[in-house]
Design a protein around this motif. Structure first.
Motif, short mmCIF file in Angstrom:
data_model
loop_
_atom_site.label_atom_id
_atom_site.label_comp_id
_atom_site.label_asym_id
_atom_site.label_seq_id
_atom_site.Cartn_x
_atom_site.Cartn_y
_atom_site.Cartn_z
N ASN A 134 28.38 43.07 23.33
CA ASN A 134 29.46 42.75 22.39
C ASN A 134 29.10 41.54 21.50
OD1 ASN A 134 32.04 43.21 21.29
ND2 ASN A 134 32.78 43.85 23.30
N HIS A 150 29.05 46.58 30.42
CA HIS A 150 29.59 45.88 29.25
C HIS A 150 29.23 44.41 29.35
CE1 HIS A 150 33.51 44.81 26.79
NE2 HIS A 150 32.42 44.28 26.28
N ALA A 152 30.17 41.27 27.63
CA ALA A 152 31.30 40.93 26.76
C ALA A 152 30.92 39.82 25.76
CB ALA A 152 32.48 40.52 27.64
N PRO A 153 31.80 39.57 24.78
CA PRO A 153 31.47 38.61 23.73
C PRO A 153 31.00 37.26 24.29
CG PRO A 153 33.46 39.78 23.13
CD PRO A 153 33.12 40.21 24.54
N LEU A 168 30.85 44.73 34.49
CA LEU A 168 31.39 43.95 33.37
C LEU A 168 30.95 42.50 33.53
CD1 LEU A 168 33.26 43.30 30.94
CD2 LEU A 168 35.14 43.09 32.58
N GLY A 170 31.74 39.16 32.01
CA GLY A 170 32.90 38.71 31.23
C GLY A 170 32.55 37.82 30.06
N ALA A 171 33.50 37.69 29.17
CA ALA A 171 33.31 36.92 27.93
C ALA A 171 32.89 35.49 28.25
CB ALA A 171 34.61 36.93 27.13
N THR A 186 32.19 42.84 38.60
CA THR A 186 32.81 42.09 37.50
C THR A 186 32.49 40.62 37.67
OG1 THR A 186 34.64 43.66 37.32
CG2 THR A 186 34.99 41.49 36.37
N GLY A 188 33.82 37.28 36.08
CA GLY A 188 34.96 36.86 35.27
C GLY A 188 34.56 36.05 34.05
N ALA A 189 35.45 36.05 33.08
CA ALA A 189 35.20 35.30 31.84
C ALA A 189 34.87 33.84 32.16
CB ALA A 189 36.44 35.38 30.96
N ALA A 204 34.02 35.03 40.03
CA ALA A 204 34.45 34.22 38.90
C ALA A 204 34.22 32.76 39.22
CB ALA A 204 35.94 34.47 38.61
N GLY A 205 34.29 31.92 38.21
CA GLY A 205 34.20 30.48 38.39
C GLY A 205 32.82 29.91 38.13
N LEU A 211 35.82 36.66 44.21
CA LEU A 211 37.08 36.28 43.59
C LEU A 211 38.08 35.64 44.53
CD1 LEU A 211 38.38 36.14 40.91
CD2 LEU A 211 39.35 38.39 41.26
N SER A 215 38.85 30.25 43.31
CA SER A 215 39.61 29.04 43.01
C SER A 215 39.66 28.09 44.20
CB SER A 215 41.04 29.42 42.60
OG SER A 215 41.63 30.21 43.60
C1 LIG Z 1 37.93 37.86 36.91
C2 LIG Z 1 38.98 38.85 36.49
C3 LIG Z 1 38.38 40.26 36.50
C4 LIG Z 1 40.11 38.76 37.52
O1 LIG Z 1 41.12 39.62 37.19
P1 LIG Z 1 42.21 40.01 38.33
O2 LIG Z 1 41.55 40.77 39.40
O3 LIG Z 1 43.35 40.67 37.61
O4 LIG Z 1 42.61 38.62 38.98
P2 LIG Z 1 43.89 37.70 38.72
O5 LIG Z 1 44.16 37.51 37.25
O6 LIG Z 1 44.98 38.21 39.60
O7 LIG Z 1 43.38 36.28 39.29
C5 LIG Z 1 43.05 36.11 40.65
C6 LIG Z 1 42.62 34.67 40.85
O8 LIG Z 1 41.37 34.43 40.18
C7 LIG Z 1 41.53 33.41 39.18
N1 LIG Z 1 40.77 33.83 38.01
C8 LIG Z 1 40.96 34.93 37.27
N2 LIG Z 1 40.04 35.02 36.29
C9 LIG Z 1 39.25 33.94 36.42
C10 LIG Z 1 38.16 33.47 35.69
N3 LIG Z 1 37.67 34.16 34.65
N4 LIG Z 1 37.56 32.35 36.10
C11 LIG Z 1 38.06 31.64 37.17
N5 LIG Z 1 39.11 32.05 37.90
C12 LIG Z 1 39.71 33.17 37.53
C13 LIG Z 1 43.03 33.35 38.89
O9 LIG Z 1 43.40 32.09 38.42
C14 LIG Z 1 43.59 33.65 40.26
O10 LIG Z 1 43.49 32.49 41.05
P3 LIG Z 1 44.62 32.16 42.18
O11 LIG Z 1 44.50 33.25 43.19
O12 LIG Z 1 44.20 30.83 42.68
O13 LIG Z 1 45.91 32.16 41.45
C15 LIG Z 1 39.54 38.58 35.06
O14 LIG Z 1 40.39 37.45 35.02
C16 LIG Z 1 38.42 38.34 34.04
O15 LIG Z 1 37.94 37.23 33.82
N6 LIG Z 1 38.03 39.48 33.42
C17 LIG Z 1 37.00 39.48 32.39
C18 LIG Z 1 37.68 39.69 31.04
C19 LIG Z 1 36.66 39.85 29.94
O16 LIG Z 1 35.81 39.00 29.71
N7 LIG Z 1 36.79 40.97 29.24
C20 LIG Z 1 35.94 41.30 28.12
C21 LIG Z 1 36.81 41.51 26.92
S1 LIG Z 1 35.90 42.18 25.58
#
Ligand SMILES: CC(C)(COP(=O)(O)OP(=O)(O)OC[C@H]1O[C@@H](n2cnc3c(N)ncnc32)[C@H](O)[C@@H]1OP(=O)(O)O)[C@@H](O)C(=O)NCCC(=O)NCCS
Length: 216
Positions: A134, A150, A152-153, A168, A170-171, A186, A188-189, A204-205, A211, A215
């Motif tokens: 992306n 994917h 991501a950006p 995936l 993430g961005a 996956t 995470g972003a 993530a993180g 996951l 946090s």
């Molecule tokens: C990581 C990811 C997949 C999690 O989604 P999810 O399964 O729906 O998880 P939730 O939103 O319920 O979050 C769960 C926990 O992870 C944390 N979390 C979610 N995304 C995070 C991230 N990117 N970095 C750090 N922590 C993250 C939340 O704060 C939450 O913490 P908590 O349990 O202490 O409250 C999503 O947030 C993400 O980053 N997806 C990538 C999006 C992307 O880049 N898409 C491309 C678009 S073109």
């Protein structure tokens, strides 16, 4: 004797936001005679995805006059894969490469990939079928990206990173050199992957952790 054929009409299947990105890149590339979009959602039929690009019903696709090419523009990796399988008979799957993508000559790009504006695909990188790289993402030298993944950006993969099928990245995330992400992972972003990630997990993180511990 040489023969010339006109460039194909591109069918972009998927009339959402990702479809717009693909159509924009296809128009900029000037590789296609014209572009038409299609989607399974009837409420979109008759609208335009971008100015001059109509959205038609899937039933209308077999009536289009060839030569045709197909790109499946669905952000969800598994749905993109499934639709590409279902639509294979309509037209050959093609990659769409924005003219402002930087693509090393020694890289290999399988059909069905999108290389969006300002992405970088480095030397000897390999992209399997249906991969999205992306906007602004970097896939550095010797990376291997599995089918339907994917990037991501603004994500950045260091050299020789391996990304499994339908994963995936993430961005804005970073994957360090030589790290392997399994299939259906996956990241995470904004995450930073320092170690290998097993298949099927979400991390993530900074640094990235599974996951449930992201946090912690
Ligand atoms: C990581 C990811 C997949 C999690 O989604 P999810 O399964 O729906 O998880 P939730 O939103 O319920 O979050 C769960 C926990 O992870 C944390 N979390 C979610 N995304 C995070 C991230 N990117 N970095 C750090 N922590 C993250 C939340 O704060 C939450 O913490 P908590 O349990 O202490 O409250 C999503 O947030 C993400 O980053 N997806 C990538 C999006 C992307 O880049 N898409 C491309 C678009 S073109």
């Amino acid at each position: 004797m040489t023969t010339t054929s006109s460039p194909p009409l591109l069918i972009v299947f998927g009339a959402g936001g990702h479809g717009r990105v693909v159509v924009d890149a296809a128009l900029a590339s000037a590789c296609f005679r014209a572009v038409v979009a299609s989607d399974r959602n009837p409420s979109l039929w008759g609208q335009q995805l971008l100015p001059g690009v109509p959205i038609v019903a899937p039933e209308a696709l077999p009536t289009l006059q060839g030569p045709l090419a197909l790109h499946v523009a669905i952000g969800h990796n598994l749905v993109r894969q499934k639709e590409a399988q279902a639509l294979r008979d309509i037209a050959p799957l093609v990659s769409v490469i924005h003219p402002r993508a930087s693509v090393a000559q020694s890289s290999s790009i399988a059909p069905g990939c999108l290389l969006a504006a300002h992405c970088v695909v480095g030397p000897m990188a390999e992209l399997e079928e249906g991969v999205i790289v992306n906007h602004g993402a970097v896939v550095d030298h010797d990376c291997h990206i599995g089918a339907w993944a994917h990037i991501a950006p603004l994500a950045a993969l260091g050299g020789a990173v391996r990304v499994g099928t339908a994963s995936l990245v993430g961005a804005g995330s970073v994957v360090l050199r030589d790290v392997t992400l399994g299939a259906d992972v996956t990241l995470g972003a904004g995450g930073v992957a320092l170690t290998n990630m097993p298949a099927g997990q979400s991390w993530a993180g900074v640094p990235a952790r599974p996951l449930e511990r992201a946090s912690a």
